[in-house]
Every structure is written in C-alpha cells, then in structure tokens.
Design an enzyme around this catalytic site. Structure first.
Site, PDB file in Angstrom:
ATOM      1  NE  ARG A  93      -3.549   2.525   2.393  1.00  0.00           N
ATOM      2  CZ  ARG A  93      -4.630   2.766   3.143  1.00  0.00           C
ATOM      3  NH1 ARG A  93      -5.045   1.868   4.028  1.00  0.00           N
ATOM      4  NH2 ARG A  93      -5.315   3.888   3.031  1.00  0.00           N
ATOM      5  CG  ASN A 147     -11.087  -1.613  -1.228  1.00  0.00           C
ATOM      6  OD1 ASN A 147     -12.042  -1.565  -1.997  1.00  0.00           O
ATOM      7  ND2 ASN A 147     -11.080  -1.003  -0.067  1.00  0.00           N
ATOM      8  CB  CYS A 170     -18.061  -0.396  -0.797  1.00  0.00           C
ATOM      9  SG  CYS A 170     -17.301   1.199  -0.370  1.00  0.00           S
ATOM     10  CG  ASP A 171     -16.803   0.598   4.893  1.00  0.00           C
ATOM     11  OD1 ASP A 171     -16.086   0.120   5.793  1.00  0.00           O
ATOM     12  OD2 ASP A 171     -16.356   1.317   3.979  1.00  0.00           O
ATOM     13  CG  HIS A 200     -14.185   3.375  -3.603  1.00  0.00           C
ATOM     14  ND1 HIS A 200     -12.951   3.111  -3.081  1.00  0.00           N
ATOM     15  CD2 HIS A 200     -15.059   2.980  -2.660  1.00  0.00           C
ATOM     16  CE1 HIS A 200     -13.047   2.571  -1.891  1.00  0.00           C
ATOM     17  NE2 HIS A 200     -14.335   2.478  -1.598  1.00  0.00           N
ATOM     18  CE1 TYR A 268     -13.536   5.732  -0.428  1.00  0.00           C
ATOM     19  CE2 TYR A 268     -11.430   6.035  -1.520  1.00  0.00           C
ATOM     20  CZ  TYR A 268     -12.166   5.586  -0.435  1.00  0.00           C
ATOM     21  OH  TYR A 268     -11.533   5.002   0.630  1.00  0.00           O
ATOM     22  NE  ARG A 288      -6.581   6.943   6.144  1.00  0.00           N
ATOM     23  CZ  ARG A 288      -6.790   7.264   7.418  1.00  0.00           C
ATOM     24  NH1 ARG A 288      -6.127   8.261   7.967  1.00  0.00           N
ATOM     25  NH2 ARG A 288      -7.647   6.559   8.160  1.00  0.00           N
TER      26      ARG A 288
HETATM   27  N1  NAD Z   1     -14.818  -2.475   0.666  1.00  0.00           N
HETATM   28  C1  NAD Z   1     -14.673  -1.512   1.603  1.00  0.00           C
HETATM   29  O1  NAD Z   1     -15.409  -0.533   1.668  1.00  0.00           O
HETATM   30  C2  NAD Z   1     -13.550  -1.657   2.587  1.00  0.00           C
HETATM   31  C3  NAD Z   1     -13.573  -1.007   3.822  1.00  0.00           C
HETATM   32  C4  NAD Z   1     -12.464  -1.167   4.657  1.00  0.00           C
HETATM   33  C5  NAD Z   1     -11.397  -1.971   4.282  1.00  0.00           C
HETATM   34  N2  NAD Z   1     -11.438  -2.577   3.065  1.00  0.00           N
HETATM   35  C6  NAD Z   1     -10.381  -3.476   2.609  1.00  0.00           C
HETATM   36  O2  NAD Z   1     -10.328  -4.563   3.518  1.00  0.00           O
HETATM   37  C7  NAD Z   1      -9.008  -5.116   3.488  1.00  0.00           C
HETATM   38  C8  NAD Z   1      -8.464  -5.190   4.900  1.00  0.00           C
HETATM   39  O3  NAD Z   1      -8.196  -3.879   5.331  1.00  0.00           O
HETATM   40  P1  NAD Z   1      -7.163  -3.663   6.543  1.00  0.00           P
HETATM   41  O4  NAD Z   1      -6.800  -2.221   6.551  1.00  0.00           O
HETATM   42  O5  NAD Z   1      -7.664  -4.304   7.767  1.00  0.00           O
HETATM   43  O6  NAD Z   1      -5.913  -4.525   6.012  1.00  0.00           O
HETATM   44  P2  NAD Z   1      -4.703  -5.095   6.897  1.00  0.00           P
HETATM   45  O7  NAD Z   1      -3.481  -4.882   6.053  1.00  0.00           O
HETATM   46  O8  NAD Z   1      -4.770  -4.584   8.271  1.00  0.00           O
HETATM   47  O9  NAD Z   1      -4.994  -6.676   6.984  1.00  0.00           O
HETATM   48  C9  NAD Z   1      -5.140  -7.448   5.835  1.00  0.00           C
HETATM   49  C10 NAD Z   1      -4.839  -8.896   6.194  1.00  0.00           C
HETATM   50  O10 NAD Z   1      -4.964  -9.686   5.009  1.00  0.00           O
HETATM   51  C11 NAD Z   1      -3.947 -10.659   5.036  1.00  0.00           C
HETATM   52  N3  NAD Z   1      -3.747 -11.190   3.679  1.00  0.00           N
HETATM   53  C12 NAD Z   1      -3.097 -10.592   2.660  1.00  0.00           C
HETATM   54  N4  NAD Z   1      -3.153 -11.377   1.570  1.00  0.00           N
HETATM   55  C13 NAD Z   1      -3.862 -12.499   1.917  1.00  0.00           C
HETATM   56  C14 NAD Z   1      -4.254 -13.674   1.223  1.00  0.00           C
HETATM   57  N5  NAD Z   1      -3.935 -13.854  -0.065  1.00  0.00           N
HETATM   58  N6  NAD Z   1      -4.982 -14.598   1.900  1.00  0.00           N
HETATM   59  C15 NAD Z   1      -5.303 -14.413   3.205  1.00  0.00           C
HETATM   60  N7  NAD Z   1      -4.946 -13.315   3.923  1.00  0.00           N
HETATM   61  C16 NAD Z   1      -4.236 -12.378   3.268  1.00  0.00           C
HETATM   62  C17 NAD Z   1      -2.738  -9.934   5.590  1.00  0.00           C
HETATM   63  O11 NAD Z   1      -1.769 -10.844   6.058  1.00  0.00           O
HETATM   64  C18 NAD Z   1      -3.401  -9.112   6.714  1.00  0.00           C
HETATM   65  O12 NAD Z   1      -3.401  -9.808   7.925  1.00  0.00           O
HETATM   66  C19 NAD Z   1      -8.224  -4.227   2.530  1.00  0.00           C
HETATM   67  O13 NAD Z   1      -8.319  -4.768   1.224  1.00  0.00           O
HETATM   68  C20 NAD Z   1      -8.991  -2.922   2.584  1.00  0.00           C
HETATM   69  O14 NAD Z   1      -8.782  -2.113   1.442  1.00  0.00           O
HETATM   70  C21 NAD Z   1     -12.479  -2.446   2.222  1.00  0.00           C
HETATM   71  O1  LIG Z   2      -7.589   4.766   4.693  1.00  0.00           O
HETATM   72  P1  LIG Z   2      -8.221   3.729   5.595  1.00  0.00           P
HETATM   73  O2  LIG Z   2      -7.489   2.389   5.510  1.00  0.00           O
HETATM   74  O3  LIG Z   2      -8.496   4.182   6.979  1.00  0.00           O
HETATM   75  O4  LIG Z   2      -9.675   3.495   5.025  1.00  0.00           O
HETATM   76  C1  LIG Z   2      -9.779   3.180   3.675  1.00  0.00           C
HETATM   77  C2  LIG Z   2     -11.170   2.618   3.515  1.00  0.00           C
HETATM   78  O5  LIG Z   2     -12.072   3.740   3.660  1.00  0.00           O
HETATM   79  C3  LIG Z   2     -13.446   3.423   3.416  1.00  0.00           C
HETATM   80  O6  LIG Z   2     -13.957   2.527   4.420  1.00  0.00           O
HETATM   81  C4  LIG Z   2     -14.171   2.996   5.763  1.00  0.00           C
HETATM   82  C5  LIG Z   2     -12.969   2.717   6.613  1.00  0.00           C
HETATM   83  O7  LIG Z   2     -12.706   1.338   6.504  1.00  0.00           O
HETATM   84  C6  LIG Z   2     -13.310   2.988   8.075  1.00  0.00           C
HETATM   85  O8  LIG Z   2     -12.127   2.797   8.838  1.00  0.00           O
HETATM   86  C7  LIG Z   2     -13.801   4.383   8.236  1.00  0.00           C
HETATM   87  O9  LIG Z   2     -12.679   5.260   8.177  1.00  0.00           O
HETATM   88  O10 LIG Z   2     -14.750   4.797   7.311  1.00  0.00           O
HETATM   89  C8  LIG Z   2     -14.534   4.433   5.928  1.00  0.00           C
HETATM   90  C9  LIG Z   2     -15.858   4.644   5.262  1.00  0.00           C
HETATM   91  O11 LIG Z   2     -16.778   3.787   5.924  1.00  0.00           O
HETATM   92  C10 LIG Z   2     -13.613   2.762   2.049  1.00  0.00           C
HETATM   93  O12 LIG Z   2     -14.943   2.338   1.850  1.00  0.00           O
HETATM   94  C11 LIG Z   2     -12.709   1.551   1.936  1.00  0.00           C
HETATM   95  O13 LIG Z   2     -12.864   0.975   0.640  1.00  0.00           O
HETATM   96  C12 LIG Z   2     -11.275   1.952   2.143  1.00  0.00           C
HETATM   97  O14 LIG Z   2     -10.421   0.815   2.123  1.00  0.00           O
HETATM   98 MN    MN Z   3     -14.961   1.007  -0.050  1.00  0.00          MN
END
Ligand code: NAD
Ligand SMILES: O=P(O)(O)OC[C@H]1O[C@H](O[C@H]2[C@H](O)[C@@H](O)[C@@H](O)O[C@@H]2CO)[C@H](O)[C@@H](O)[C@@H]1O
Ligand code: MN
Length: 468
Positions: A93, A147, A170-171, A200, A268, A288
């Site tokens: 990242r 993501n 997505c949240d 997004h 976004y 970030r």
């Molecule tokens: N869709 C949304 O709106 C939304 C919201 C928040 C977070 N996210 C996504 O959720 C994910 C987690 O976020 P985070 O900040 O907690 O990440 P993080 O880096 O804290 O944790 C991610 C975990 O995934 C594990 N991992 C990586 N590749 C893997 C694989 N192939 N199989 C199993 N485990 C694996 C890592 O070892 C780690 O423990 C990210 O992709 C983030 O972008 C999406």
């Molecule tokens: O920059 P981050 O890792 O704090 O957050 C990126 C994500 O932001 C959105 O999701 C949430 C976020 O997970 C939560 O911590 C809080 O900050 O509110 C955000 C909106 O609900 C986004 O939807 C994700 O796709 C990003 O990964």
């Molecule tokens: Mn999202």
C-alpha cells in the site's frame, strides 16, 4: 435457530477485532457454531487470534473458535466467508500511494494508479482465495470487502459468472449516510437508498422512508444548501489542528455537494472531480498509509495485545457484557465494538447484510452487481453498486433507470479503465495494461503511465504477473 459456521479471511486485518466483537454481541441474532480466522501471515494473525481466545472464552464459551493458515481447516463446512484481505499488505500500500507522488500524481489506496497497482495484486489473490473457499464449501456466502472492490468485482464477474453467493460490498456509502442523515434527524434504519455508480464512484439519488415512501434526499439537499455556511464551519472546526483524514475528506465532500447540489455523492468522487485539490491532501513524504500504520493498525494491535496480556475483558474497561443484547439495532453502528471508533460502520454493514440473508428479509442494501439493463444507458457489463434485495438464496437488483450525461461520462471512462486492467491481468497483456493506466482520469498521460507501470513492476515483483 440454526447455528452458522463463519470464516474471516484476513484474520490479521485491523477490522477483524471489531467484527469479532460484533459477532460476540450478535450471538442471539446470528448464532455461531464455528468461527475460524484465516490468513497467510502467521505472526500478524496471531495478535488478533489470541485476543479472540480471551474474548470468546468469556462471552461465547460454546463457540468453536480457532485461527489457521490452512485453507481446508478454514473453509471446510462453512456457511459464510467474510473476506478482507490486503494483497501485498501495507508495505505494498505504501508503494501504491508513494510512487505516484514521485511524478506529482495522486497516490491513493483504491483510486488512480495506486488502485490499479493494488488491483493487479488483488485480482490474482482473490481468484485463488475464492477457488480455495469453493473447493471446501460450494454453497457458502462469500461476502468480500477486499479492495479495490470495483476491480475485484469486475474480475470475479468473469471468473465466477454463475456464483450467486459471491458478493462485493463497500462501507463508504453507509458512512456518507451516517455523516449526513443526522442533519435532518433521520436514522439510516428508516430509509432505503437509491444509488448508482461503480464502487468508489457513485451517487445517492433517493433516500426513501421504508414506511411512507417519502424521499428525504430533497429535504437533505435543501437543508445543506440553506445551512451551508454553518455546516461548513462545523466540519472545519471538527478538523482544526488535527490530521483528520476523514474530517478533511468530508469537508471537501461538502464543498463538492455545494458545487453539484442535485445528488449526494460518494466521497471517492473527489479524486476524479477535484484532482488538483486531492493531490495536495498528501505528498511523497506523507500519505494515508503513514496515518493508518501509526493510527488504526497501531491502536487495534495494542488493544488486542493488552487484552491478551490481561487474560480477561469482564470487569475491566474493555468489558462488553452490556453490549451483548438480543435485539441488535441496525441503527446503532456503535453496537459494533469501538475497538477503533472509525471502524464501527465496517462490521455493522456486513452484519446487516447477513441478517437479511439468514432471515430472508430481502432488505434493500447496496452491493455490486452486473448492470444488465439496470441503468440502460450504461455499459451492460458494468459491475454497478446499486440497491438490491438481499435474500437467503440470491441478491436481486432493483431497477434504476437512465443516468445523466455528466455521471455517465465519468463512469464509462472509469469502467473502460477497470475493464482494460482486468483484461490485462487475465491475458498478461502489457498493451492493455498501458491502456488501463492511460485511460484512468487521474493518470491521463501515456508517458506518465509508462513510468508508473515500470515503477510498479519493479516494486511488486511476483505479486504482479509477467506482462508481455
Ligand atoms: N470495501 C470496503 O469498503 C472496505 C472497507 C475497509 C477496508 N477494506 C479493505 O479490507 C481489506 C483489509 O483492510 P485492513 O486495513 O484491515 O488490512 P490489513 O493490512 O490490516 O490486513 C489485511 C490482512 O490480510 C492478510 N492477507 C493478505 N493477503 C492475503 C491472502 N492472499 N490470503 C489471506 N490473507 C491475506 C494480511 O496478512 C493481513 O493480515 C483491505 O483490502 C482494505 O482495502 C475495504
Ligand atoms: O484509509 P483507511 O485504511 O483508513 O480506510 C480506507 C477505507 O475507507 C473506506 O472505508 C471505511 C474505513 O474502513 C473505516 O475505517 C472508516 O474510516 O470509514 C470508511 C468509510 O466507511 C472505504 O470504503 C474503503 O474501501 C477503504 O479501504
Ligand atoms: Mn470502499
């Protein structure tokens, strides 16, 4: 009532402790037989895994709880897989966000060139992960947060076209509602949304009362316009002297709403509509990534280690006994443990979907689904984030209708970028990779695209396929 078996993929995710605490509170609404964490990073997952051992022993002793690196152990006989992996981890990242700034271009987790770099890694790993889950549990719901969700959704549409129980969510839209609905004293649980876009890059165009059908969106837009200065000052004061990413984001979002006051946009959209302002939000020295690694990640892991060290939560400041209630209120995102206050919506939104599935209540929620005429003047292949009814056996989209020219133009451009990227990944096609980066509204320039691609090839190593 049936007891469910759940696997959380990305057990070491900073969102997993909140999710586990919420599942603990929800044990009467969503009773579990088994919960298993799955990750590829033993040490990282162990921090969260050990926390879960303390919590579940006190509040959920009958739960079969474990954490593992073994896909069979994780996915055999499950009803749900909650997926939140970060392909390449936070180290990548950092590259995704910093490398664009080497060329004075926006570096962001899911948007622009950073999102494309992340998308290549995620598509490769998500396809393998879903195949693993399906090897052991053919009929489990796979609810994915990983993501960049738009690119993951585009890829999973192609590789798993008939998988009705694979959904990307997505949240962010929920967070936008939680930020604005209080302005007109409306609770999120009172309404169902009308929304369209790619993940997004989307817009709310209706907020309907579930009982009366009244559309609150005109009321909200009118209120914001007539109190704009006051709300702007409120948002400004909230971030004064603080490094508050979301506070700054929502202030910029309010200004975007003021410029385009006819719908409620996703935050976004800022990266595509105000690229110059978005660029200056961060720099080559500070993105970030730096805030998350020193903020949420540090806070969440310290929390887990503290509780593991204490060996208990009951009778301490971490006690959640009072929150374990039989009637989970969807309107109470704070029901999610406030391990990291900003996270509450993440776990709550997922659980709202799960409740609609297990109760077959066909609640309306936003998920990503193939267009197929939902928006007849958008490409049918788009994976649109739209309102759908969430049922026990499948998700059924509501019709939307045609979208206006301004939004159509932005969406068709972004879709071409995301489609070309997935083409490039699946075909290992370097020309399509160049087209995808050049197509992106934040990159735009082929010379810049070539430089970015080379740098991402250098840093991603085997996370990226060999493009020819
Ligand atoms: N869709 C949304 O709106 C939304 C919201 C928040 C977070 N996210 C996504 O959720 C994910 C987690 O976020 P985070 O900040 O907690 O990440 P993080 O880096 O804290 O944790 C991610 C975990 O995934 C594990 N991992 C990586 N590749 C893997 C694989 N192939 N199989 C199993 N485990 C694996 C890592 O070892 C780690 O423990 C990210 O992709 C983030 O972008 C999406
Ligand atoms: O920059 P981050 O890792 O704090 O957050 C990126 C994500 O932001 C959105 O999701 C949430 C976020 O997970 C939560 O911590 C809080 O900050 O509110 C955000 C909106 O609900 C986004 O939807 C994700 O796709 C990003 O990964
Ligand atoms: Mn999202």
């Amino acid at each position: 009532m049936k007891k469910y078996s759940v696997a959380i993929c990305g057990g070491g995710s900073t969102y997993t402790p909140d999710m586990m605490e919420l599942l603990c509170m929800m044990q009467k609404d969503f009773p579990l037989k088994k919960l298993v964490l799955y990750d590829i990073d033993k040490n990282r997952q162990e921090i969260v895994g050990k926390f879960g051992e303390v919590m579940f022993k006190e509040y959920y002793p009958e739960l079969e709880y474990s954490y593992t690196l073994d896909p069979k152990e994780a996915f055999d006989g499950i009803d749900f897989a909650f997926v939140q992996i970060r392909a390449g981890g936070m180290d990548q990242r950092n590259n995704d966000e910093k490398i664009p700034y080497e060329f004075n271009c926006i570096g962001q987790e899911t948007c622009g060139p950073g999102g494309l770099s992340y998308g290549v890694r995620s598509v490769v790993q998500m396809i393998d992960l879903i195949k693993d889950i399906r090897t052991y549990s053919k009929d489990a719901w796979i609810i994915n947060y990983s993501n960049p969700a738009a690119i993951v959704a585009e890829a999973t549409k192609r590789i798993f076209p008939y998988d009705k129980k694979l959904v990307n969510i997505c949240d962010m839209p929920t967070s936008v509602l939680d930020a604005y609905l209080p302005l007109i004293n409306v609770k999120r649980s009172q309404i169902y949304p009308k929304y369209f876009g790619l993940n997004h890059l989307g817009w709310f165009t209706g907020l309907y009362d579930k009982e009366t059908g009244h559309d609150y969106l005109p009321d909200l837009l009118q209120y914001v316009e007539s109190h704009y200065e006051q709300i702007h000052e409120q948002f400004e004061n909230k971030i004064k002297g603080k490094d508050d990413h979301w506070g700054i984001t929502f202030l910029n979002h309010l200004e975007m709403l003021h410029d385009f006051p006819y719908s409620l946009p996703n935050t976004y959209n800022l990266y595509y509509i105000y690229p110059n302002k978005s660029l200056t939000h961060y720099s080559l020295e500070h993105t970030r990534y730096d805030e998350v690694i020193n903020g949420r990640e540090k806070m969440v892991f310290e929390y887990c280690k503290k509780i593991t060290e204490l060996g208990r939560m009951k009778g301490t400041e971490y006690d959640i006994s009072s929150k374990i209630n039989p009637n989970y209120a969807v309107d109470n995102p704070q029901a999610a443990a406030t391990v990291y206050a900003d996270n509450d919506v993440h776990a709550a939104y997922l659980v709202e979907l799960v409740l609609s599935i297990i109760n077959n209540s066909n609640d309306i929620a936003l998920v990503m689904t193939k267009n197929n005429g939902i928006c007849p003047n958008l490409d049918n292949e788009m994976m649109l984030e739209v309102a759908c009814r969430i049922g026990k056996e499948e998700i059924v989209p509501l019709n939307y209708g045609t979208v206006p020219a301004f939004e159509k133009g932005l969406l068709e451009n972004q879709f071409a970028c995301e489609k070309l990227l997935v083409d490039a990944i699946l075909e290992k096609n370097s020309l399509k990779l160049l087209q995808a980066f050049t197509e992106n509204r934040i990159v735009r320039d082929a010379e810049l695209a070539k430089k970015l691609i080379q740098r991402f090839i250098d840093v991603n190593g085997e996370y990226w396929p060999q493009f020819k």
